[in-house]
Design a protein around this motif. Structure first.
Motif, PDB file in Angstrom:
ATOM      1  N   VAL A  47     -53.842 -52.194 -89.965  1.00 61.00           N
ATOM      2  CA  VAL A  47     -54.449 -53.004 -91.030  1.00 61.00           C
ATOM      3  C   VAL A  47     -55.145 -52.079 -92.017  1.00 61.00           C
ATOM      4  N   HIS A  48     -54.713 -52.116 -93.257  1.00 52.80           N
ATOM      5  CA  HIS A  48     -55.361 -51.362 -94.328  1.00 52.80           C
ATOM      6  C   HIS A  48     -56.199 -52.324 -95.155  1.00 52.80           C
ATOM      7  N   PHE A  49     -57.511 -52.187 -95.011  1.00 52.28           N
ATOM      8  CA  PHE A  49     -58.395 -53.106 -95.719  1.00 52.28           C
ATOM      9  C   PHE A  49     -59.615 -52.338 -96.225  1.00 52.28           C
ATOM     10  N   GLY A  58     -52.785 -50.663-104.201  1.00 51.29           N
ATOM     11  CA  GLY A  58     -52.667 -49.697-103.104  1.00 51.29           C
ATOM     12  C   GLY A  58     -53.956 -48.941-102.872  1.00 51.29           C
ATOM     13  N   GLU A  59     -54.081 -48.357-101.672  1.00 51.93           N
ATOM     14  CA  GLU A  59     -55.336 -47.711-101.256  1.00 51.93           C
ATOM     15  C   GLU A  59     -55.570 -46.356-101.919  1.00 51.93           C
ATOM     16  N   TRP A  60     -54.557 -45.842-102.626  1.00 54.95           N
ATOM     17  CA  TRP A  60     -54.713 -44.565-103.320  1.00 54.95           C
ATOM     18  C   TRP A  60     -55.121 -44.761-104.780  1.00 54.95           C
ATOM     19  N   VAL A  61     -55.381 -45.983-105.180  1.00 53.80           N
ATOM     20  CA  VAL A  61     -55.595 -46.277-106.604  1.00 53.80           C
ATOM     21  C   VAL A  61     -56.666 -45.371-107.232  1.00 53.80           C
ATOM     22  N   LYS A 107     -62.667 -46.747 -92.305  1.00 58.82           N
ATOM     23  CA  LYS A 107     -62.964 -46.113 -93.595  1.00 58.82           C
ATOM     24  C   LYS A 107     -61.698 -45.431 -94.090  1.00 58.82           C
ATOM     25  N   HIS A 108     -61.328 -45.709 -95.310  1.00 60.52           N
ATOM     26  CA  HIS A 108     -60.166 -45.016 -95.887  1.00 60.52           C
ATOM     27  C   HIS A 108     -60.659 -43.925 -96.830  1.00 60.52           C
ATOM     28  N   HIS A 109     -59.735 -43.273 -97.541  1.00 56.48           N
ATOM     29  CA  HIS A 109     -60.121 -42.119 -98.363  1.00 56.48           C
ATOM     30  C   HIS A 109     -61.176 -42.466 -99.425  1.00 56.48           C
ATOM     31  N   GLU A 110     -61.229 -43.712 -99.851  1.00 59.43           N
ATOM     32  CA  GLU A 110     -62.213 -44.112-100.867  1.00 59.43           C
ATOM     33  C   GLU A 110     -63.649 -43.933-100.368  1.00 59.43           C
ATOM     34  N   PHE A 211     -57.195 -40.644 -86.747  1.00 55.25           N
ATOM     35  CA  PHE A 211     -57.712 -39.831 -87.843  1.00 55.25           C
ATOM     36  C   PHE A 211     -56.652 -39.613 -88.922  1.00 55.25           C
ATOM     37  N   ASP A 212     -57.098 -39.584 -90.183  1.00 53.69           N
ATOM     38  CA  ASP A 212     -56.189 -39.337 -91.300  1.00 53.69           C
ATOM     39  C   ASP A 212     -56.951 -38.594 -92.383  1.00 53.69           C
ATOM     40  N   PHE A 213     -56.475 -37.606 -93.092  1.00 55.44           N
ATOM     41  CA  PHE A 213     -55.382 -36.748 -92.723  1.00 55.44           C
ATOM     42  C   PHE A 213     -55.708 -35.324 -93.155  1.00 55.44           C
ATOM     43  N   ASN A 243     -52.485 -37.269 -84.143  1.00 56.08           N
ATOM     44  CA  ASN A 243     -52.366 -35.809 -84.337  1.00 56.08           C
ATOM     45  C   ASN A 243     -52.755 -35.331 -85.728  1.00 56.08           C
ATOM     46  N   ARG A 244     -53.473 -36.169 -86.501  1.00 49.69           N
ATOM     47  CA  ARG A 244     -53.630 -35.805 -87.914  1.00 49.69           C
ATOM     48  C   ARG A 244     -54.880 -34.998 -88.256  1.00 49.69           C
ATOM     49  N   LEU A 245     -55.604 -34.531 -87.240  1.00 43.33           N
ATOM     50  CA  LEU A 245     -56.675 -33.589 -87.573  1.00 43.33           C
ATOM     51  C   LEU A 245     -56.056 -32.229 -87.851  1.00 43.33           C
ATOM     52  N   PRO A 264     -45.050 -40.087 -87.066  1.00 43.63           N
ATOM     53  CA  PRO A 264     -44.120 -40.117 -88.196  1.00 43.63           C
ATOM     54  C   PRO A 264     -44.490 -41.280 -89.124  1.00 43.63           C
ATOM     55  N   GLU A 265     -44.391 -41.036 -90.421  1.00 45.05           N
ATOM     56  CA  GLU A 265     -44.813 -42.067 -91.380  1.00 45.05           C
ATOM     57  C   GLU A 265     -43.629 -42.529 -92.222  1.00 45.05           C
ATOM     58  N   GLN A 266     -43.437 -43.827 -92.311  1.00 42.18           N
ATOM     59  CA  GLN A 266     -42.359 -44.453 -93.092  1.00 42.18           C
ATOM     60  C   GLN A 266     -40.987 -43.890 -92.728  1.00 42.18           C
TER      61      GLN A 266
HETATM   62  C1  GLC Z   1     -51.171 -41.523 -95.547  1.00 39.38           C
HETATM   63  C2  GLC Z   1     -51.963 -42.097 -96.675  1.00 39.38           C
HETATM   64  C3  GLC Z   1     -52.648 -43.318 -96.360  1.00 39.38           C
HETATM   65  C4  GLC Z   1     -52.154 -44.192 -95.256  1.00 39.38           C
HETATM   66  C5  GLC Z   1     -51.553 -43.409 -94.149  1.00 39.38           C
HETATM   67  C6  GLC Z   1     -50.867 -44.251 -93.102  1.00 39.38           C
HETATM   68  O1  GLC Z   1     -51.764 -40.516 -94.896  1.00 39.38           O
HETATM   69  O2  GLC Z   1     -52.905 -41.199 -97.196  1.00 39.38           O
HETATM   70  O3  GLC Z   1     -52.953 -44.019 -97.481  1.00 39.38           O
HETATM   71  O4  GLC Z   1     -53.277 -44.779 -94.755  1.00 39.38           O
HETATM   72  O5  GLC Z   1     -50.716 -42.468 -94.631  1.00 39.38           O
HETATM   73  O6  GLC Z   1     -50.186 -43.463 -92.198  1.00 39.38           O
END
Ligand code: GLC
Length: 454
Positions: A47-49, A58-61, A107-110, A211-213, A243-245, A264-266
């Motif tokens: 959940v991205h909120f 999007g969360e990178w706005v 908490k996201h990058h914002e 953790f990201d990223f 594994n994202r530290l 793995p992402e997308q």
């Molecule tokens: C990336 C992005 C991020 C998203 C994540 C999900 O690292 O920065 O926006 O939350 O991938 O895996």
């Protein structure tokens, strides 16, 4: 007195260690032991909120549009009020889809905290909404028997001590105003570790910390990762970490590095992920339902339920998990398009979950009609694509106890001789002959045949 106290403390620590020998141990064996429930679960919700649900781009706005703190906070922080948020509803949605765990962006990058953090004022309890979402979330998940995951961004685009000018991603990366700015990195690390500590202390048992990223030189010890991980594992002995530290290598999955599972992402890896010795590594692909993580009302590129189901089966057939994302809107609701897809997935999972939970790769090849998963006792043939001919199990005639249609348990007949083959060694399941059994396929998306083994 002090000696007695020290001795008692030592005994207590030895006791805790004996209860959980794997706590601060990054060996392969410990990772496998820790991740057992996760590998069984196979399917989770991401959940991205955050504030970014309001701009809906999007969360990178904030980074993409290079928005300053002042503008961002005036528009979004001051107006954050997801008054239709209902943690129970989120938990039910996940559960009904057949998911076993949820990972929410604490908490996201914002840099905006969804909990009542004491490390900063930049938190949900200072918005018009006022409520601590993390508290409601962990309680609702536990009530539904779901495992609790928290996503935490080690990057922070709001904190004054995070590098700005010429950073790769910071919204102010091109702003000369920050060129000679002095920041206090130790202060940032203290703050960031402090936030993680709160999440691991104040909300009961946390099952996953996501953790990201990491990027460029911002990885591993830059985050004081060793200290951070030790703190997390001490506070939450059975927690699992992604594994994202970033270790000193690249992925954070190397022997003795911090990650318990790869992310793995997308994308879905071509085959099961293994380490250098060929041992299977736990992994979880994260995937958006449209093309965005955070809410994006302009993005209507939704994946279909059949695609989601096929993707889940694909992951399981390679010993992996699927973490499927939803991005609730500014009022706190999971979009209708998402809940519709998840309901359809849940309908399939209800009948066929046995071929997913506790399952992994089989030794069978991949066929034109689909793939196999296995739980050791049974093989599951996932008939996913239109194709000619039945299911053939070479050299299996001595191994099969019975075959049934997973969705209703009914008998499926099979033969050991077939066109041009009188050896009696092979098993033929004639899936598409009307006089035999199932025609057309009873499940248009994916009909599962369970082959119970002797
Ligand atoms: C990336 C992005 C991020 C998203 C994540 C999900 O690292 O920065 O926006 O939350 O991938 O895996």
């Amino acid at each position: 007195m002090k000696k007695v106290y020290t001795a008692l403390l030592l005994i207590f620590q030895i006791f805790c260690f004996a209860q959980n020998p794997a706590a601060n141990d990054n060996s392969y064996e410990s990772k496998i032991k820790r991740t057992e429930w996760h590998r069984d679960a196979r399917f989770g919700m991401f959940v991205h909120f955050g504030l970014y649900s309001i701009p809906s781009r999007g969360e990178w706005v904030k980074s993409v549009e290079k928005i300053t703190n002042e503008v961002y906070d005036e528009a979004y922080f001051k107006n954050f009020n997801p008054y239709l948020f209902d943690a129970k509803e989120w938990a039910r949605t996940a559960k009904q889809a057949g998911m076993k765990y949820v990972v929410l962006t604490a908490k996201h990058h914002e840099g905006f905290a969804l909990w009542d953090t004491k490390q900063t004022d930049y938190k949900i309890t200072n918005t018009p909404f006022k409520r601590d979402i993390i508290k409601e979330y962990v309680e609702a998940l536990r009530a539904e028997g779901l495992k609790v995951g928290l996503y935490f961004s080690v990057i922070d685009w709001h904190h004054p001590d995070y590098p700005k000018f010429k950073d790769t991603h910071h919204p102010m990366r091109g702003n000369e105003k920050y060129k000679d700015e002095k920041i206090n990195w130790d202060n940032y690390i203290k703050f960031m570790h402090g936030q993680v500590k709160e999440l691991c202390t104040n909300y009961g048992k946390i099952d996953i910390m996501w953790f990201d990223f990491s990027y460029d030189e911002m990885k591993g010890e830059k985050w004081k990762a060793k200290e951070l991980v030790e703190m997390v594992r001490t506070l939450q002995p059975s927690i699992i970490l992604n594994n994202r530290l970033g270790g000193d290598g690249t992925t954070g999955m190397e022997e003795n590095s911090f990650g318990d599972f790869d992310t793995p992402e997308q994308t879905i890896p071509e085959k099961a992920i293994t380490d250098k010795l060929g041992r299977p590594l736990p992994w979880e692909s994260c995937l958006t339902l449209n093309n965005s993580w955070g809410y994006n009302r302009y993005d209507n590129n939704w994946k279909s339920a059949p695609l989601v189901i096929h993707t889940l089966v694909n992951c399981v057939s390679k010993n992996g998990n699927l973490l499927l994302n939803v991005g609730p809107d500014a009022l706190g609701r999971i979009p209708k398009q998402s809940t519709d897809i998840l309901a359809e997935v849940g309908n399939w999972m209800q009948k066929n979950g046995k071929s997913i939970f506790g399952c992994g790769a089989s030794t069978m090849p991949r066929y034109d009609w689909g793939i196999f998963t296995s739980n050791g006792k049974s093989l599951f043939a996932h008939r996913m694509y239109p194709a000619i001919g039945g299911i053939v199990l070479k050299d299996y005639s001595d191994k099969v106890k019975r075959v049934n249609l997973l969705q209703d348990g009914s008998e499926i007949r099979y033969e050991t001789t077939w066109w041009g083959d009188n050896t009696g060694k092979n098993v033929y399941i004639n899936v598409d002959r009307p006089c035999y059994q199932t025609f057309p396929m009873p499940d248009k998306i994916n009909t599962v045949f369970e082959i119970e083994l002797k």
